[in-house]
Scaffold this active site. Structure first.
Site, short mmCIF file in Angstrom:
data_model
loop_
_atom_site.label_atom_id
_atom_site.label_comp_id
_atom_site.label_asym_id
_atom_site.label_seq_id
_atom_site.Cartn_x
_atom_site.Cartn_y
_atom_site.Cartn_z
N LYS A 150 73.90 8.15 48.09
CA LYS A 150 75.12 8.26 47.26
C LYS A 150 75.19 7.37 45.83
O LYS A 150 75.92 7.48 44.99
CB LYS A 150 76.43 8.17 47.75
CG LYS A 150 76.63 9.48 49.00
CD LYS A 150 76.92 10.61 48.10
CE LYS A 150 76.57 11.74 48.93
NZ LYS A 150 76.01 12.81 48.27
N HIS A 160 63.75 18.68 47.41
CA HIS A 160 63.94 18.92 48.95
C HIS A 160 65.03 19.75 49.49
O HIS A 160 66.19 19.45 49.04
CB HIS A 160 64.19 17.36 49.53
CG HIS A 160 62.96 16.50 49.39
ND1 HIS A 160 62.65 15.73 50.51
CD2 HIS A 160 61.88 16.72 48.82
CE1 HIS A 160 61.49 15.21 50.34
NE2 HIS A 160 61.10 15.55 49.19
N PRO A 207 73.47 2.50 51.86
CA PRO A 207 72.43 3.52 51.36
C PRO A 207 72.15 4.85 52.10
O PRO A 207 71.55 5.79 51.61
CB PRO A 207 71.08 2.68 51.18
CG PRO A 207 71.46 1.64 52.26
CD PRO A 207 72.93 1.38 52.23
N TYR A 266 65.89 10.74 59.14
CA TYR A 266 66.81 9.74 59.30
C TYR A 266 66.93 9.42 60.83
O TYR A 266 67.29 10.60 61.55
CB TYR A 266 68.29 10.14 58.90
CG TYR A 266 68.47 10.18 57.25
CD1 TYR A 266 68.27 11.27 56.50
CD2 TYR A 266 69.07 8.85 56.80
CE1 TYR A 266 68.14 11.18 55.08
CE2 TYR A 266 69.06 8.97 55.57
CZ TYR A 266 68.79 10.15 54.76
OH TYR A 266 69.03 10.08 53.31
N TYR A 304 75.84 15.93 51.35
CA TYR A 304 74.75 15.25 51.17
C TYR A 304 74.20 15.55 49.69
O TYR A 304 73.80 15.04 49.00
CB TYR A 304 73.60 15.54 52.23
CG TYR A 304 72.48 14.69 51.99
CD1 TYR A 304 72.45 13.55 52.50
CD2 TYR A 304 71.28 15.17 51.20
CE1 TYR A 304 71.09 12.71 52.48
CE2 TYR A 304 70.06 14.24 51.15
CZ TYR A 304 70.07 12.98 51.80
OH TYR A 304 68.90 12.34 51.53
C1 PHB Z 1 64.94 5.92 49.59
O1 PHB Z 1 64.04 6.66 49.31
O2 PHB Z 1 65.03 4.86 49.09
C2 PHB Z 1 66.26 6.29 50.08
C3 PHB Z 1 66.32 7.76 50.31
C4 PHB Z 1 67.53 8.33 51.16
C5 PHB Z 1 68.37 7.38 51.47
C6 PHB Z 1 68.31 5.71 51.15
C7 PHB Z 1 67.12 5.52 50.55
O3 PHB Z 1 69.56 7.57 52.19
#
Ligand code: PHB
Ligand code: APR
Length: 394
Positions: free
Chosen positions: A301, A77, A297, A205, A388
């Protein structure tokens, strides 16, 4: 497996991604390990966790020789979307940093590491009960446990505490020797996994007045979605339909219209926490991964920090067996530098994206002003992107 050894170089407690990756890396250095896990392999593989790997984690899985499926099936990605006020804004990770991340489930990383360990015939004890660690303030630590009703003791040079947040290793350190830093957030994430194509080819997000939402994925046919929920919420009270409806409310209408819904494979609520225990070494005991630190989450990280810890730990242990203990002495300090950077980013990104019950109108306006600033500022986007995609191990 054959008999349980009475002596090894490193006893690893915990067969999550930290313990398994450490075992694989140490094996490459010719260092013997015994891995003790309190649960069964199926239980370990039943936990659905994060899914974004930084380059540092990919490099370490390469080094460990367990990245074939990751390279075949992982999704590179080069960006993600920040969404607020019904608009999506792309953060172009690749243009801003030259780097990408790889979307590949932690469960799959764990499965690959387990398979490699079994294939190499390395000693692993699942369903090890009453694990206790002793004498790690001396040169001759010991680990005791019982297995299938039999008591066992393993003598070792080092104990690696990879047993997660609720494990026995950190809990065995005298409290006076530990400094704990902690923040518990006033909400959790309700996650749903389903065999439906993801709504977008990149992660979204979303900051919304009803709360945060995240659109993620495991593959072109499997999606992972989350919505922020109050701490009083119970997963049993959320039907799949309730979940899909709430997710769609938090996305722009055009995006919501493209969500493919379907029955959940897994649904669970996770609390959000920031936590660091310092230091990460006590004599011959080293903590790694969730045993030492937790991040919320939002920044993706957790697994990457765990990989960074065990990457460093494998190096300093290899140095030790080549005759230099200097690396062991610097392990905690070197890890904690990375850890606090990731703690800061995870806390900041969490604060930016969620609805806080105690923020008030001013807090909400500040959050909005910050989002507006980010999408208008190349420098701000670069800072997000750099955090990130993460740092090399160094
Ligand atoms: C996930 O795909 O479970 C996931 C992806 C990004 C995040 C947290 C969880 O920031
Ligand atoms: N004895 C033996 N094993 C134990 C004990 C114990 N007393 N206590 C816990 N364990 C095991 C757990 O059953 C679990 O399998 O230790 C393992 C710890 O694994 P994780 O919790 O997955 O922690 P870690 O390997 O550090 O992985 C970090 O997991 O939570 C995510 O975001 C986090 O992605 C990061 C990753």
């Amino acid at each position: 497996m054959g008999g349980i050894p009475k002596r090894t170089q490193v006893v690893i407690v915990g067969a999550g991604p930290s313990g398994l990756l450490l075992g694989a890396l140490l094996h490459r250095h010719g260092i013997d390990t015994v891995l003790l896990e309190q649960r069964s392999p199926d239980y370990v593989l039943g936990r659905i966790r994060a899914g974004v790997l930084e380059q540092v984690a990919v490099d370490l899985l390469d080094e460990a020789g367990v990245s074939r499926r990751l390279h075949a099936e992982g999704l590179p990605h080069g960006g993600f979307d920040l969404c607020f006020d019904g608009q999506r804004h792309r953060i172009d990770l690749h243009r801003l940093t030259g780097k990408r991340v790889t979307v590949y489930g932690q469960t799959e990383v764990t499965r690959d590491l387990m398979a490699a360990r079994a294939e190499a015939g390395l000693p692993t004890v699942y369903e090890a009960e009453q694990v206790s660690i002793h004498d790690f303030d001396t040169d001759r630590p010991r680990v005791c446990f019982s297995h299938q009703g039999q008591a066992h003791e393993i003598a070792c040079d080092f104990i690696a505490g990879c047993d997660g947040f609720h494990g026995v290793c950190r809990a065995s350190v005298p409290t006076a020797a530990l400094h704990i830093f902690e923040k518990v957030y006033p909400f959790g994430w309700l996650g749903l996994l389903a065999d439906v194509p993801p709504v977008s080819h990149e992660l979204i997000y979303a900051n919304h007045e009803r709360g945060f939402a995240l659109c993620s994925m495991r593959s072109a046919t499997r999606s992972r979605y989350y919505v922020q929920v109050g701490l009083e919420q119970q997963v049993e009270n959320w039907s799949d339909d309730d979940f899909w409806a709430e997710l769609k409310r938090r996305l722009p209408p055009e995006t919501a219209a493209q969500v493919t819904t379907g029955p959940s494979i897994e649904k669970s609520i996770a609390p959000l926490r920031s936590f660091v225990a310092e230091p990460m070494r006590f004599g011959r005991l080293m903590l790694a991964g969730d045993a030492a630190h937790i991040v919320p989450p939002t920044g993706a990280k957790g697994l990457n920090l765990a990989a960074g810890d065990v990457g460093l730990l494998s190096r300093v242990l290899a140095e030790f067996y080549r005759g230099s203990a200097a690396g062991i002495d610097s392990y905690s300090e070197r890890c904690l530098k990375r850890v606090w950077k990731a703690e800061r980013f995870s806390w900041w990104f969490t604060s930016l994206m969620h609805r806080f019950p105690d923020h008030g109108a001013f807090g909400q306006r500040m959050q909005h002003a910050e989002l507006e600033y980010i999408v208008s500022s190349e420098a701000a986007q670069t800072a997000i992107a750099e955090n990130y995609v993460g740092l090399p191990l160094g």
